[in-house]
Design a protein around this motif. Sequence first.
Motif, PDB file in Angstrom:
ATOM      1  N   GLY A   1      26.058 128.641   3.071  1.00 16.29           N
ATOM      2  CA  GLY A   1      27.021 129.354   4.071  1.00 16.29           C
ATOM      3  C   GLY A   1      28.532 129.146   3.424  1.00 16.29           C
ATOM      4  N   LEU A   2      28.619 129.087   2.055  1.00 11.86           N
ATOM      5  CA  LEU A   2      29.930 129.065   1.250  1.00 11.86           C
ATOM      6  C   LEU A   2      29.831 129.653   0.254  1.00 11.86           C
ATOM      7  CD1 LEU A   2      29.401 125.218   0.712  1.00 11.86           C
ATOM      8  CD2 LEU A   2      30.667 125.525   2.766  1.00 11.86           C
ATOM      9  N   LYS A   3      31.157 130.250   0.176  1.00 11.28           N
ATOM     10  CA  LYS A   3      31.826 131.346  -0.573  1.00 11.28           C
ATOM     11  C   LYS A   3      32.534 130.426  -1.908  1.00 11.28           C
ATOM     12  CE  LYS A   3      31.864 135.208   2.874  1.00 11.28           C
ATOM     13  NZ  LYS A   3      32.739 135.419   3.729  1.00 11.28           N
ATOM     14  N   THR A   4      31.788 130.551  -2.966  1.00  8.94           N
ATOM     15  CA  THR A   4      32.359 130.213  -4.407  1.00  8.94           C
ATOM     16  C   THR A   4      32.406 130.650  -5.064  1.00  8.94           C
ATOM     17  OG1 THR A   4      30.128 128.412  -4.984  1.00  8.94           O
ATOM     18  CG2 THR A   4      31.673 127.603  -3.048  1.00  8.94           C
ATOM     19  N   GLU A   5      33.110 130.247  -6.336  1.00  9.87           N
ATOM     20  CA  GLU A   5      32.334 130.345  -8.056  1.00  9.87           C
ATOM     21  C   GLU A   5      32.428 130.245  -8.663  1.00  9.87           C
ATOM     22  OE1 GLU A   5      35.263 133.641  -8.669  1.00  9.87           O
ATOM     23  OE2 GLU A   5      35.341 135.047  -7.419  1.00  9.87           O
ATOM     24  N   ALA A   6      31.779 129.524 -10.077  1.00 15.46           N
ATOM     25  CA  ALA A   6      31.966 129.203 -10.654  1.00 15.46           C
ATOM     26  C   ALA A   6      32.444 129.397 -11.969  1.00 15.46           C
ATOM     27  CB  ALA A   6      30.501 127.625 -10.381  1.00 15.46           C
ATOM     28  N   ARG A   7      33.519 128.683 -12.865  1.00 11.09           N
ATOM     29  CA  ARG A   7      32.919 128.787 -14.311  1.00 11.09           C
ATOM     30  C   ARG A   7      33.542 127.801 -15.344  1.00 11.09           C
ATOM     31  NH1 ARG A   7      37.901 130.061 -11.959  1.00 11.09           N
ATOM     32  NH2 ARG A   7      39.498 129.865 -13.201  1.00 11.09           N
ATOM     33  N   TYR A   8      32.987 128.652 -16.512  1.00  7.60           N
ATOM     34  CA  TYR A   8      33.144 127.645 -17.146  1.00  7.60           C
ATOM     35  C   TYR A   8      34.914 127.531 -17.938  1.00  7.60           C
ATOM     36  CZ  TYR A   8      28.200 126.032 -17.780  1.00  7.60           C
ATOM     37  OH  TYR A   8      27.406 125.478 -17.714  1.00  7.60           O
ATOM     38  N   GLN A   9      35.366 126.355 -17.668  1.00 11.26           N
ATOM     39  CA  GLN A   9      36.162 125.902 -18.474  1.00 11.26           C
ATOM     40  C   GLN A   9      37.210 124.684 -19.066  1.00 11.26           C
ATOM     41  OE1 GLN A   9      40.355 125.102 -15.678  1.00 11.26           O
ATOM     42  NE2 GLN A   9      40.462 127.438 -15.633  1.00 11.26           N
ATOM     43  N   PRO A  10      37.492 124.677 -19.682  1.00 11.33           N
ATOM     44  CA  PRO A  10      37.663 123.525 -21.324  1.00 11.33           C
ATOM     45  C   PRO A  10      38.470 122.504 -20.513  1.00 11.33           C
ATOM     46  CG  PRO A  10      38.127 125.678 -22.333  1.00 11.33           C
ATOM     47  CD  PRO A  10      38.366 125.884 -20.699  1.00 11.33           C
ATOM     48  N   SER A  11      38.249 121.102 -20.999  1.00  8.69           N
ATOM     49  CA  SER A  11      38.895 119.942 -20.035  1.00  8.69           C
ATOM     50  C   SER A  11      39.853 119.810 -21.305  1.00  8.69           C
ATOM     51  CB  SER A  11      37.723 118.923 -20.134  1.00  8.69           C
ATOM     52  OG  SER A  11      37.096 118.605 -21.334  1.00  8.69           O
TER      53      SER A  11
ATOM     54  N   GLU B   1      34.743 115.605 -26.338  1.00  4.95           N
ATOM     55  CA  GLU B   1      33.783 114.590 -26.241  1.00  4.95           C
ATOM     56  C   GLU B   1      33.593 114.165 -25.051  1.00  4.95           C
ATOM     57  OE1 GLU B   1      33.026 111.259 -29.715  1.00  4.95           O
ATOM     58  OE2 GLU B   1      35.504 112.835 -29.644  1.00  4.95           O
ATOM     59  N   ALA B   2      34.450 113.905 -24.354  1.00  7.55           N
ATOM     60  CA  ALA B   2      34.991 113.298 -22.841  1.00  7.55           C
ATOM     61  C   ALA B   2      34.436 113.878 -21.984  1.00  7.55           C
ATOM     62  CB  ALA B   2      36.332 112.719 -22.644  1.00  7.55           C
ATOM     63  N   PHE B   3      34.797 115.034 -21.396  1.00  7.54           N
ATOM     64  CA  PHE B   3      34.184 115.485 -20.613  1.00  7.54           C
ATOM     65  C   PHE B   3      33.887 116.878 -20.919  1.00  7.54           C
ATOM     66  CE2 PHE B   3      36.200 117.155 -16.229  1.00  7.54           C
ATOM     67  CZ  PHE B   3      35.501 117.417 -15.313  1.00  7.54           C
ATOM     68  N   PRO B   4      32.508 117.278 -21.028  1.00 11.30           N
ATOM     69  CA  PRO B   4      32.034 118.782 -22.011  1.00 11.30           C
ATOM     70  C   PRO B   4      31.410 119.254 -21.069  1.00 11.30           C
ATOM     71  CG  PRO B   4      30.355 116.598 -21.830  1.00 11.30           C
ATOM     72  CD  PRO B   4      31.317 116.297 -21.432  1.00 11.30           C
ATOM     73  N   ASN B   5      30.832 120.325 -21.536  1.00  5.82           N
ATOM     74  CA  ASN B   5      30.989 121.474 -19.766  1.00  5.82           C
ATOM     75  C   ASN B   5      31.266 121.912 -18.329  1.00  5.82           C
ATOM     76  OD1 ASN B   5      29.536 122.509 -22.569  1.00  5.82           O
ATOM     77  ND2 ASN B   5      27.950 120.666 -21.769  1.00  5.82           N
ATOM     78  N   ARG B   6      32.645 121.667 -18.993  1.00 11.48           N
ATOM     79  CA  ARG B   6      33.673 121.411 -17.365  1.00 11.48           C
ATOM     80  C   ARG B   6      33.762 122.485 -17.543  1.00 11.48           C
ATOM     81  NH1 ARG B   6      39.571 122.623 -16.161  1.00 11.48           N
ATOM     82  NH2 ARG B   6      39.259 121.544 -14.676  1.00 11.48           N
TER      83      ARG B   6
ATOM     84  N   LEU C   1      24.480 119.227 -20.375  1.00 13.26           N
ATOM     85  CA  LEU C   1      24.898 118.979 -19.361  1.00 13.26           C
ATOM     86  C   LEU C   1      25.897 120.034 -18.627  1.00 13.26           C
ATOM     87  CD1 LEU C   1      23.384 116.028 -18.475  1.00 13.26           C
ATOM     88  CD2 LEU C   1      22.183 117.590 -17.828  1.00 13.26           C
ATOM     89  N   ALA C   2      25.766 120.434 -17.966  1.00 10.25           N
ATOM     90  CA  ALA C   2      27.066 121.073 -16.904  1.00 10.25           C
ATOM     91  C   ALA C   2      27.731 120.070 -16.019  1.00 10.25           C
ATOM     92  CB  ALA C   2      27.000 122.270 -16.395  1.00 10.25           C
ATOM     93  N   TYR C   3      29.685 119.962 -15.808  1.00  7.88           N
ATOM     94  CA  TYR C   3      29.655 118.592 -14.868  1.00  7.88           C
ATOM     95  C   TYR C   3      30.558 119.258 -14.479  1.00  7.88           C
ATOM     96  CZ  TYR C   3      27.841 115.095 -18.095  1.00  7.88           C
ATOM     97  OH  TYR C   3      27.120 114.337 -18.600  1.00  7.88           O
ATOM     98  N   LEU C   4      30.200 119.629 -13.238  1.00  8.52           N
ATOM     99  CA  LEU C   4      31.804 119.914 -12.408  1.00  8.52           C
ATOM    100  C   LEU C   4      32.413 119.619 -11.411  1.00  8.52           C
ATOM    101  CD1 LEU C   4      28.065 121.005  -9.762  1.00  8.52           C
ATOM    102  CD2 LEU C   4      28.589 121.875 -11.787  1.00  8.52           C
TER     103      LEU C   4
END
Length: 154
Positions: free
Chosen positions: A23-33, A37-42, A80-83
């Motif tokens: 029941g949550l309204k969200t969107e997700a998109r990749y954005q560089p960190s 190397e430290a925070f891939p696939n943000r 892996l994706a990191y949220l």
Amino acid sequence: MRKQHASLDAVPDLIARWTGLLGLKTEARYQPSGDEEAFPNRLLITGPDADWLAASRGQALDALQFLVHEAQGEREDTKLAYLDVKGARLFRMQEVMAMGRLAAERARELGSHTLGALSPRERRWVHLVVSREEGLGTESEGTGTFKPVRVFRK
């Protein structure tokens, strides 16, 4: 029978579908960190209900990230994706890496410096930032999930 795994490209739709079922309204998109190397696939989660995921110190976000990693079926950080919600995890990465740089300076002066207990991901950030410095090493101390990290001269 081989198990199907979600690709990195499929994760934003997976997040939208799962949060929608809650029941949550969200969107997700990749954005560089800024430090892949430290925070891939943000994967930045936005929308009117994104704050719900960040509440209670991000416990719901941690749970969702665990489910995403299970769906991906990978164990390699770079795949892996990191949220992240509202940049809170990006800010924490920058904060912990700054602590690691400060600990490196202190270790150069004093021989060693120990940071307080950190999560596995935070310890990885410290190990990474110190590994970029010549003549210094790190080691996690103790047992359990949250451990201190000692930075020392080699």
